[in-house]
Design a protein around this motif. Sequence first.
Motif, mmCIF file in Angstrom:
data_model
loop_
_atom_site.group_PDB
_atom_site.id
_atom_site.type_symbol
_atom_site.label_atom_id
_atom_site.label_comp_id
_atom_site.label_asym_id
_atom_site.label_seq_id
_atom_site.Cartn_x
_atom_site.Cartn_y
_atom_site.Cartn_z
ATOM 1 N N THR A 8 0.893 -1.157 0.000
ATOM 2 C CA THR A 8 0.000 0.000 0.000
ATOM 3 C C THR A 8 0.925 1.198 0.000
ATOM 4 O O THR A 8 2.077 1.091 0.411
ATOM 5 C CB THR A 8 -0.928 0.015 1.227
ATOM 6 O OG1 THR A 8 -0.133 0.054 2.398
ATOM 7 C CG2 THR A 8 -1.837 -1.201 1.262
ATOM 8 N N ALA A 9 0.475 2.331 -0.458
ATOM 9 C CA ALA A 9 1.314 3.504 -0.717
ATOM 10 C C ALA A 9 2.559 3.612 0.163
ATOM 11 O O ALA A 9 3.665 3.614 -0.333
ATOM 12 C CB ALA A 9 0.478 4.766 -0.620
ATOM 13 N N ALA A 10 2.431 3.707 1.451
ATOM 14 C CA ALA A 10 3.582 3.924 2.320
ATOM 15 C C ALA A 10 3.913 2.714 3.186
ATOM 16 O O ALA A 10 4.844 2.750 3.957
ATOM 17 C CB ALA A 10 3.318 5.136 3.212
ATOM 18 N N VAL A 11 3.138 1.638 3.053
ATOM 19 C CA VAL A 11 3.331 0.464 3.903
ATOM 20 C C VAL A 11 3.410 -0.780 3.015
ATOM 21 O O VAL A 11 2.463 -1.105 2.312
ATOM 22 C CB VAL A 11 2.165 0.297 4.909
ATOM 23 C CG1 VAL A 11 2.404 -0.897 5.809
ATOM 24 C CG2 VAL A 11 1.966 1.565 5.724
ATOM 25 N N SER A 25 7.460 4.032 4.122
ATOM 26 C CA SER A 25 8.087 5.077 3.324
ATOM 27 C C SER A 25 7.159 6.272 3.187
ATOM 28 O O SER A 25 5.953 6.166 3.396
ATOM 29 C CB SER A 25 8.451 4.536 1.931
ATOM 30 O OG SER A 25 7.284 4.129 1.251
ATOM 31 N N GLY A 26 7.756 7.409 2.849
ATOM 32 C CA GLY A 26 6.986 8.623 2.626
ATOM 33 C C GLY A 26 6.407 9.187 3.903
ATOM 34 O O GLY A 26 6.907 8.948 5.008
ATOM 35 N N ASP A 27 5.324 9.954 3.755
ATOM 36 C CA ASP A 27 4.631 10.557 4.897
ATOM 37 C C ASP A 27 3.685 9.553 5.514
ATOM 38 O O ASP A 27 2.812 9.026 4.816
ATOM 39 C CB ASP A 27 3.830 11.786 4.460
ATOM 40 C CG ASP A 27 4.717 12.956 4.068
ATOM 41 O OD1 ASP A 27 5.941 12.872 4.283
ATOM 42 O OD2 ASP A 27 4.177 13.936 3.540
ATOM 43 N N LEU A 28 3.853 9.284 6.805
ATOM 44 C CA LEU A 28 2.928 8.406 7.521
ATOM 45 C C LEU A 28 1.948 9.287 8.271
ATOM 46 O O LEU A 28 2.227 9.746 9.373
ATOM 47 C CB LEU A 28 3.696 7.488 8.477
ATOM 48 C CG LEU A 28 4.704 6.545 7.830
ATOM 49 C CD1 LEU A 28 5.408 5.726 8.888
ATOM 50 C CD2 LEU A 28 4.032 5.658 6.805
ATOM 51 N N SER A 35 -3.869 1.176 6.935
ATOM 52 C CA SER A 35 -2.956 0.142 6.438
ATOM 53 C C SER A 35 -1.885 -0.204 7.471
ATOM 54 O O SER A 35 -1.471 -1.363 7.570
ATOM 55 C CB SER A 35 -2.337 0.547 5.099
ATOM 56 O OG SER A 35 -1.626 1.733 5.212
ATOM 57 N N LEU A 36 -1.465 0.773 8.259
ATOM 58 C CA LEU A 36 -0.529 0.474 9.352
ATOM 59 C C LEU A 36 -1.164 -0.480 10.357
ATOM 60 O O LEU A 36 -0.539 -1.455 10.776
ATOM 61 C CB LEU A 36 -0.107 1.762 10.070
ATOM 62 C CG LEU A 36 0.986 2.586 9.422
ATOM 63 C CD1 LEU A 36 1.082 3.951 10.088
ATOM 64 C CD2 LEU A 36 2.320 1.869 9.498
ATOM 65 N N ARG A 37 -2.409 -0.191 10.726
ATOM 66 C CA ARG A 37 -3.118 -1.061 11.677
ATOM 67 C C ARG A 37 -3.247 -2.477 11.143
ATOM 68 O O ARG A 37 -2.949 -3.444 11.836
ATOM 69 C CB ARG A 37 -4.515 -0.501 11.963
ATOM 70 C CG ARG A 37 -4.592 0.321 13.175
ATOM 71 C CD ARG A 37 -6.056 0.563 13.575
ATOM 72 N NE ARG A 37 -6.125 1.817 14.260
ATOM 73 C CZ ARG A 37 -6.741 2.897 13.837
ATOM 74 N NH1 ARG A 37 -7.418 2.884 12.713
ATOM 75 N NH2 ARG A 37 -6.722 3.999 14.544
ATOM 76 N N SER A 38 -3.729 -2.602 9.906
ATOM 77 C CA SER A 38 -3.959 -3.942 9.374
ATOM 78 C C SER A 38 -2.653 -4.713 9.175
ATOM 79 O O SER A 38 -2.621 -5.928 9.316
ATOM 80 C CB SER A 38 -4.755 -3.885 8.073
ATOM 81 O OG SER A 38 -4.036 -3.233 7.068
ATOM 82 N N THR A 39 -1.575 -4.010 8.882
ATOM 83 C CA THR A 39 -0.289 -4.681 8.683
ATOM 84 C C THR A 39 0.392 -5.020 9.999
ATOM 85 O O THR A 39 0.863 -6.140 10.191
ATOM 86 C CB THR A 39 0.654 -3.792 7.839
ATOM 87 O OG1 THR A 39 0.032 -3.535 6.581
ATOM 88 C CG2 THR A 39 1.993 -4.460 7.622
ATOM 89 N N LEU A 40 0.443 -4.058 10.916
ATOM 90 C CA LEU A 40 1.222 -4.245 12.137
ATOM 91 C C LEU A 40 0.446 -4.840 13.305
ATOM 92 O O LEU A 40 1.056 -5.355 14.246
ATOM 93 C CB LEU A 40 1.831 -2.904 12.571
ATOM 94 C CG LEU A 40 2.936 -2.367 11.668
ATOM 95 C CD1 LEU A 40 3.293 -0.932 12.050
ATOM 96 C CD2 LEU A 40 4.164 -3.261 11.739
ATOM 97 N N LEU A 41 -0.884 -4.753 13.270
ATOM 98 C CA LEU A 41 -1.656 -5.217 14.427
ATOM 99 C C LEU A 41 -2.530 -6.434 14.127
ATOM 100 O O LEU A 41 -3.397 -6.777 14.917
ATOM 101 C CB LEU A 41 -2.507 -4.066 14.981
ATOM 102 C CG LEU A 41 -1.713 -2.848 15.448
ATOM 103 C CD1 LEU A 41 -2.648 -1.742 15.923
ATOM 104 C CD2 LEU A 41 -0.720 -3.220 16.533
ATOM 105 N N ALA A 55 12.091 1.694 8.517
ATOM 106 C CA ALA A 55 11.531 3.044 8.389
ATOM 107 C C ALA A 55 12.563 4.001 7.787
ATOM 108 O O ALA A 55 12.533 5.196 8.026
ATOM 109 C CB ALA A 55 11.062 3.544 9.759
ATOM 110 N N GLY A 56 13.458 3.464 6.984
ATOM 111 C CA GLY A 56 14.535 4.254 6.422
ATOM 112 C C GLY A 56 14.119 5.242 5.348
ATOM 113 O O GLY A 56 14.874 6.162 5.043
ATOM 114 N N ASP A 57 12.936 5.057 4.787
ATOM 115 C CA ASP A 57 12.476 5.964 3.729
ATOM 116 C C ASP A 57 11.289 6.821 4.168
ATOM 117 O O ASP A 57 10.589 7.393 3.335
ATOM 118 C CB ASP A 57 12.100 5.161 2.478
ATOM 119 C CG ASP A 57 13.300 4.467 1.860
ATOM 120 O OD1 ASP A 57 14.398 5.063 1.882
ATOM 121 O OD2 ASP A 57 13.151 3.331 1.376
ATOM 122 N N VAL A 58 11.081 6.928 5.466
ATOM 123 C CA VAL A 58 9.982 7.744 5.996
ATOM 124 C C VAL A 58 10.391 9.208 5.968
ATOM 125 O O VAL A 58 11.502 9.561 6.373
ATOM 126 C CB VAL A 58 9.618 7.297 7.431
ATOM 127 C CG1 VAL A 58 8.645 8.261 8.080
ATOM 128 C CG2 VAL A 58 9.042 5.883 7.404
#
Length: 128
Positions: A8-11, A25-28, A35-41, A55-58
């Motif tokens: 997904t765009a940044a995840v 990556s990019g702006d979180l 998408s952060l929730r569904s991926t990480l939780l 998180a090197g490209d954030v």
Amino acid sequence: MTAATIDTAAVTSTRMADGLLVQLSGDLGIEQVSSLRSTLLSPLPTECRDVVVDAGDVTDVDFDALAIVFAAWAWAEEQGARFLLSRTSAEFDAVLADNGVAEDLPRLAELPSAPGAPVIPLQRVAVG
């Protein structure tokens, strides 16, 4: 090795046989919270031992997105997995510092190195 990549765009996440690699990556911002929730939780497979976040490209992180990263750390440990940051951008590190949590998240670089390989002596040269 089995791997499935979800982008997904940044995840971006890649589930491997024994772990999860999440690349941010990019702006979180608020747009990435879902998408952060569904991926990480999401529940981790029982064989998952490590959740590694790159998180090197954030380029920027808002508070809600940062809160999910911290919740993911607790969530991974509750499920018996390690949570580690592999790489962070200067912007990500600045947001951590601004929130007083720069040293809190565990980092891959802080893990002890693997034991050195045994030294193999050079072959002797025959004299004669």
